[in-house]
Every structure is written in C-alpha cells, then in structure tokens.
Design an enzyme around this catalytic site. Structure first.
Site, PDB file in Angstrom:
ATOM      1  N   SER A 176       0.827  -1.210   0.000  1.00 41.35           N
ATOM      2  CA  SER A 176       0.000   0.000   0.000  1.00 41.35           C
ATOM      3  C   SER A 176       0.860   1.257   0.000  1.00 41.35           C
ATOM      4  O   SER A 176       0.373   2.322  -0.368  1.00 41.35           O
ATOM      5  CB  SER A 176      -0.960   0.011   1.188  1.00 41.35           C
ATOM      6  OG  SER A 176      -0.264  -0.149   2.380  1.00 41.35           O
ATOM      7  N   ASN A 233      -5.101   6.362  -1.342  1.00 40.27           N
ATOM      8  CA  ASN A 233      -4.305   6.901  -0.235  1.00 40.27           C
ATOM      9  C   ASN A 233      -3.801   8.313  -0.515  1.00 40.27           C
ATOM     10  O   ASN A 233      -3.451   9.042   0.405  1.00 40.27           O
ATOM     11  CB  ASN A 233      -3.150   5.956   0.110  1.00 40.27           C
ATOM     12  CG  ASN A 233      -3.668   4.732   0.856  1.00 40.27           C
ATOM     13  OD1 ASN A 233      -4.750   4.768   1.446  1.00 40.27           O
ATOM     14  ND2 ASN A 233      -2.931   3.650   0.807  1.00 40.27           N
TER      15      ASN A 233
HETATM   16  P1  NAI Z   1      -0.043  -9.125   8.373  1.00 42.82           P
HETATM   17  O1  NAI Z   1       1.059  -8.841   9.311  1.00 42.82           O
HETATM   18  O2  NAI Z   1      -1.423  -9.366   8.899  1.00 42.82           O
HETATM   19  O3  NAI Z   1       0.342 -10.432   7.519  1.00 42.82           O
HETATM   20  C1  NAI Z   1       1.576 -10.604   6.898  1.00 42.82           C
HETATM   21  C2  NAI Z   1       1.831 -12.101   6.787  1.00 42.82           C
HETATM   22  O4  NAI Z   1       2.978 -12.313   5.974  1.00 42.82           O
HETATM   23  C3  NAI Z   1       2.123 -12.754   8.132  1.00 42.82           C
HETATM   24  O5  NAI Z   1       1.286 -13.892   8.289  1.00 42.82           O
HETATM   25  C4  NAI Z   1       3.590 -13.148   8.041  1.00 42.82           C
HETATM   26  O6  NAI Z   1       3.887 -14.362   8.734  1.00 42.82           O
HETATM   27  C5  NAI Z   1       3.767 -13.324   6.561  1.00 42.82           C
HETATM   28  N1  NAI Z   1       5.129 -13.117   6.085  1.00 42.82           N
HETATM   29  C6  NAI Z   1       6.016 -12.168   6.444  1.00 42.82           C
HETATM   30  N2  NAI Z   1       7.146 -12.306   5.741  1.00 42.82           N
HETATM   31  C7  NAI Z   1       6.966 -13.351   4.884  1.00 42.82           C
HETATM   32  C8  NAI Z   1       7.754 -13.965   3.889  1.00 42.82           C
HETATM   33  N3  NAI Z   1       8.976 -13.537   3.614  1.00 42.82           N
HETATM   34  N4  NAI Z   1       7.229 -14.995   3.202  1.00 42.82           N
HETATM   35  C9  NAI Z   1       5.997 -15.446   3.469  1.00 42.82           C
HETATM   36  N5  NAI Z   1       5.191 -14.917   4.419  1.00 42.82           N
HETATM   37  C10 NAI Z   1       5.686 -13.872   5.102  1.00 42.82           C
HETATM   38  O7  NAI Z   1      -0.026  -7.972   7.293  1.00 42.82           O
HETATM   39  P2  NAI Z   1      -1.214  -7.468   6.341  1.00 42.82           P
HETATM   40  O8  NAI Z   1      -1.957  -6.405   7.025  1.00 42.82           O
HETATM   41  O9  NAI Z   1      -1.938  -8.652   5.827  1.00 42.82           O
HETATM   42  O10 NAI Z   1      -0.400  -6.755   5.169  1.00 42.82           O
HETATM   43  C11 NAI Z   1       0.234  -7.486   4.156  1.00 42.82           C
HETATM   44  C12 NAI Z   1       0.582  -6.552   3.010  1.00 42.82           C
HETATM   45  O11 NAI Z   1      -0.609  -5.938   2.531  1.00 42.82           O
HETATM   46  C13 NAI Z   1       1.532  -5.415   3.351  1.00 42.82           C
HETATM   47  O12 NAI Z   1       2.344  -5.154   2.228  1.00 42.82           O
HETATM   48  C14 NAI Z   1       0.588  -4.269   3.624  1.00 42.82           C
HETATM   49  O13 NAI Z   1       1.184  -3.015   3.433  1.00 42.82           O
HETATM   50  C15 NAI Z   1      -0.474  -4.516   2.573  1.00 42.82           C
HETATM   51  N6  NAI Z   1      -1.772  -3.926   2.838  1.00 42.82           N
HETATM   52  C16 NAI Z   1      -2.295  -3.947   4.102  1.00 42.82           C
HETATM   53  C17 NAI Z   1      -3.535  -3.378   4.349  1.00 42.82           C
HETATM   54  C18 NAI Z   1      -4.119  -3.382   5.704  1.00 42.82           C
HETATM   55  O14 NAI Z   1      -5.057  -2.597   5.965  1.00 42.82           O
HETATM   56  N7  NAI Z   1      -3.672  -4.231   6.610  1.00 42.82           N
HETATM   57  C19 NAI Z   1      -4.318  -2.746   3.262  1.00 42.82           C
HETATM   58  C20 NAI Z   1      -3.712  -2.860   1.955  1.00 42.82           C
HETATM   59  C21 NAI Z   1      -2.478  -3.397   1.786  1.00 42.82           C
END
Ligand code: NAI
Length: 512
Positions: free
Chosen positions: A129, A200
């Site tokens: 994001s 954003n």
């Molecule tokens: P989160 O922390 O809930 O989930 C991330 C997941 O990725 C975790 O389960 C972690 O174990 C896993 N992970 C981390 N490094 C890894 C790797 N090298 N290989 C495989 N798995 C790995 O984070 P979330 O909120 O789901 O965000 C994920 C992405 O989406 C980020 O780039 C974030 O900026 C983006 N995003 C998030 C939003 C939100 O509101 N949370 C909205 C739009 C985009």
C-alpha cells in the site's frame, strides 16, 4: 519483453498463488476461491496458512448460514484453497499475489526467488500500500510481468482493488488483473504507480487538511469531526478516522507520500501529528489519541453547549456571492428573521456574508462592511443539519451570539470557529477535490476510476470530481483561489484541471 502473451485471464482452471496469510492474504485467498479460482496459500510462519484456511472456511460457513451461498458451494469454495508448504508449489500458478510484511528489501528478495520458481508468463503482483511497485520490481529480470494489485481491508467487504502499472509493467499484465479482479467479485480500477496510488493520495486531503486547521487552532477536534459529518456528509470525522487507523500508520504514510512527491505542498504533513506520533498518543490502540476514552472505550466528548438565547433585531445579507445570498436569505426568512432589503445595512443590523475561501475579515474589508458586525456563514453545502459561522477578530460577541441563536432557532446545530479562509468543510472538500483533479491531470487514472476508487475505498459521499460538481465547480475553484490568495501558500493553488473546467463551466469529470 513479452508483448503478446497467450495469457488467458478467463481460463476456468486459473491458479492463483497468495503469499502471506495475514489479514490481507487470507482475504485475497477467500475472494479468489469465491470467484471460482484455485488458490495456493503459503506463509513463512509455520501453521499460519493452515490457520488462515480454517478462518476462510468459517467465513464461507457464515455466508452459507446467511443464505448468501449454498452449503455445497461453501464446501466447494473452501476446497479450492490449498495450503502449500513451500514457495516451490507456486510453479503451478498463473498469478502470484504477495501480501507479506511491508518491507522493500524483504519484498524484493521474495520476488527474486519467486521469479525463479514460476513459469515465464505467470503474473507477479504485490499488495503493497505504500511502497513503489516500480521499485519493488526494479531488480527483477522479468519486471514486465509485474504489477500492483492493491486490495483494501477487510478484503471480502471492500469491493475495490487498484491495479497498478509500474514503469516496466507490460499493458497485458494490468489488463489481465482487471479481468481477474472482476472474477474475484471486486471492482477494479486502473492506475499508474504514484505514491499513494489513488485512494491513499486522496485520503490525505481529508486528514491532513483537518490537522492543518487544528494546528492553526481554528476549531477543536470535536468541532471539526462534527462539521465533516453533519455538513460534509462524511460517515466519520477525520480525527475519528485517524483514531481507528492509528497515527503509527497514518503519520509515516503521510510523510512518505509527501517525500515521494518531492515536498508537494498539497501533501505537507503537520507538526502536531508528528509530535503525537512521537509521544505514542496514537489512537484507540493506545487508549488515547485525539480523543480520551472511558473504560468501555467510548470517546469522552462533552455535549454541545446549548445555543444562546439571542437573535438580531435585523439582518442584512451581502449580495456579493449570489448563490450564498439566495440560500441564506431563504433560510433566514424561514426562520422568521427581519431581513433588510436595502443596498447597505442599517446602523444596528447584523451583517452576514457568505464567502467561498475568504475569511470574514477579508469580506468585511473588501466589501466596505463594519467588521464589528460582520459574521460569515458557510453556504457551500445545504444549510440543513449544522451551520458553520465565524466572525472577524473585531466582531462583537453579541453579534456572534445573535447569529448563533438565530441559525439554531429551528433546532439545527451551529459551529462557531475562529476566522478562517474557507470555514471547515469548504477547506477539506476543496483539498480532496483538488487532489482528485491533480490525479486526473497527471492521467494517473481516468476521471471515472478516480471517483469510483474513492467512493468504494474511502466511503466518501462522492468521489473527488463529482464532489466538485455537486457543490459547484466555479465555487470550489473560488474556495481554493481565495485560500491561496490569503495564505500565499502554494498548498492551496488550484490544479489546472480544475481551473480549466471552472473557466469552461463544465463538469470536473470532463475527460480530455
Ligand atoms: P499481516 O502482518 O497481517 O500479515 C503478513 C503475513 O505475511 C504474516 O502472516 C507473516 O507471517 C507473513 N510473512 C512475512 N514475511 C513473509 C515472507 N517472507 N514470506 C511469506 N510470508 C511472510 O499484514 P497485512 O496487514 O496482511 O499486510 C500485508 C501486506 O498488505 C503489506 O504489504 C501491507 O502493506 C499490505 N496492505 C495492508 C492493508 C491493511 O489494511 N492491513 C491494506 C492494503 C495493503
């Protein structure tokens, strides 16, 4: 660069890899499976992907209980979600969507590895994001098949997905993601890779301009939230929203967008937000932010003081702004006020002005009116639930009280603020609209996609371009031009897209 690949985004057996099974990854996996695609889910943390699959199963089950899909379809959808133990399993994918930690180096490393695993025509996409899609893919050998696929949280409820073309992305990749997004029952919009993409970027108008007004001490937090809800028609006030998101998210995102736009003044962050961020006063997550909370986490807000029991002997309304003059005199007559019809106010009359982007002081001085009796009323928005007024530094408090009492006499609420070019709602809506125009001017996205993205992604009452049309293109342009004139701050300069359409008298959605 692959120019004419045989990629068929409609193929029935499309396999979608989802990397990262956190809040976003599991949502993306859910909508892909619901859309009939086979999903391969993996997470670096052992057990996470399996736990996410269980969660998705519960979501499908709940949808079945609500009658949104049959038990058989729920079971079939869950059957399409397959957990894989290593990224090697992605060799079967036609598309891999990454939703891991928001860290550039980690994402670059992960895609360098994925590039070795997947087939040459497999699309690689990131759900980032705040990072640049172009930068994430810069070191790849096959950056042409890479694009952004930006979902919103919670994915199953938020229909929007932004499809983002990086500098090296081949057009067929975005084309295919638009189709796959629809298959996932999303509403995709297409945009060029710029900081903040569409949603954003526009969101900065809402939060940052509100923080600028707070920094300037024009009104309090609660006042600004109330005006933006009751006058602007927003579901939530800007500070209420920041309380939910948390300043630990909002502030770094605001600073990153500002820096990436090379200090574009429209996105200039605000000192007081940085100070609160440093102090760890972040919002609901720290139980204290712009608001304080009771034991049940309800914000502690003092009730609004009753309107003063006062009214003016007579009111004279300046005809300088014909639209505002009409709206205000109609209301005053309905309220039973004695409205003077002369070319100039009588000696004791309350003087009301209806400016767009001008403060009460400039109105009084430029129109040769008595600043001690001048009160400005915001007439850009319908004068229904709440009315906003302000006086000059010299306005007699009795005149403010009389204006307040009169405008509250039918039960509407009234907010009194310090003298400000553009009141509260005018300023915020003008900034949102101006950012929308800047996105349109840069051809970051089409006018219709800009509005679609903002209504779906931010739940604003209108998209930024339609908002300008609804309140009047010439008037919103006047708000910005006058603010720019009075503040001398390029933050408020109207974008040329808006200026041209205001001059031509046409909709802000007019493409070119
Ligand atoms: P989160 O922390 O809930 O989930 C991330 C997941 O990725 C975790 O389960 C972690 O174990 C896993 N992970 C981390 N490094 C890894 C790797 N090298 N290989 C495989 N798995 C790995 O984070 P979330 O909120 O789901 O965000 C994920 C992405 O989406 C980020 O780039 C974030 O900026 C983006 N995003 C998030 C939003 C939100 O509101 N949370 C909205 C739009 C985009």
């Amino acid at each position: 660069m692959a120019s004419d690949p045989s990629f068929d985004p409609q193929r029935a057996d499309l396999v979608v890899g989802v990397l990262g099974a956190g809040a976003m990854g599991r949502g993306i996996a859910q909508v892909a499976a619901a859309g009939g695609m086979h999903v391969l889910l993996h997470d670096a943390k052992p057990g996470s992907a399996a736990e996410a699959r269980e969660f998705i199963g519960k979501m499908f089950q709940r949808a079945a209980e609500k009658g949104q899909l049959s038990e058989a379809d729920a079971a079939a959808a869950l059957g399409r979600v397959e957990v894989i133990d290593s990224t090697a399993g992605y060799s079967r994918c036609h598309l891999v969507v990454e939703a891991i930690v928001e860290n550039l180096a980690v994402k670059q490393q992960v895609f360098a590895e994925l590039e070795q695993i997947v087939s040459p025509d497999c699309i690689l996409a990131t759900n980032t994001s705040s990072l640049s899609v172009t930068t994430i893919s810069a070191k790849l050998k096959t950056a042409h098949r890479f694009a952004g696929f930006h979902f919103f949280n919670p994915v199953p409820l938020m229909k929007l997905v932004e499809v983002i073309d990086g500098v090296q992305s081949a057009p067929w990749v975005g084309d295919a993601l638009m189709v796959i997004g629809k298959r996932m029952t999303r509403e995709p919009v297409r945009c060029v890779d710029v900081p903040g993409f569409i949603v954003n970027q526009v969101g900065r108008g809402f939060t940052i301009e509100s923080a600028h007004m707070l920094q300037e001490s024009l009104a309090g937090i609660v006042d600004i939230d109330r005006v933006m809800r009751d006058v602007g028609g927003f579901r939530m006030g800007p500070f209420e929203l920041m309380e939910l998101t948390g300043l630990d998210v909002t502030q770094p995102a605001s600073e990153a967008i500002y820096q990436q736009f090379y200090d574009e003044p429209r996105y200039r962050p605000v000192m007081l937000m940085r100070a609160r961020y440093e102090a760890g006063v972040l919002g609901r997550k720290t139980k204290r932010g712009f608001y304080e909370y009771d034991a049940e986490m309800k914000p502690i807000v003092a009730p609004e003081a009753p309107a003063p029991d006062a009214s003016p002997a007579s009111v004279w309304v300046s005809p300088a702004e014909p639209h505002g003059f009409e709206a205000l005199t109609a209301l005053l007559s309905k309220l039973g006020a004695t409205v003077e019809r002369g070319d100039a106010p009588s000696a004791g009359a309350l003087i009301m002005v209806t400016p767009y982007g001008t403060d009460a002081t400039h109105c009084a001085v430029e129109q040769g009116l008595d600043p001690k009796r001048t009160v400005a009323v915001d007439t850009l928005f319908p004068l229904v639930k709440r009315r906003t007024i302000m006086g000059t530094p010299l306005t007699d408090p009795a005149m403010i009280a009389a204006a307040h009492g009169l405008l509250a006499s039918d039960g509407a609420s009234v907010t009194v603020l310090r003298d400000s070019p553009g009141f509260i709602a005018q300023r915020v809506v003008a900034m949102i609209c101006n950012i929308g125009c800047s996105i349109a001017q840069m051809k970051t996205a089409s006018p219709s996609d800009i509005d679609k993205a903002v209504t779906l992604g931010l739940n604003y009452p209108h998209g930024p371009l339609k908002f300008g049309d609804v309140v009047g293109v010439e008037r919103i342009h006047a708000v910005l031009s006058n603010m720019y004139r009075i503040y001398g701050d390029p933050r408020y300069r109207p974008n040329v897209w808006m200026t041209r359409r205001a001059k031509l008298g046409v909709s802000l959605l007019t493409p070119e």
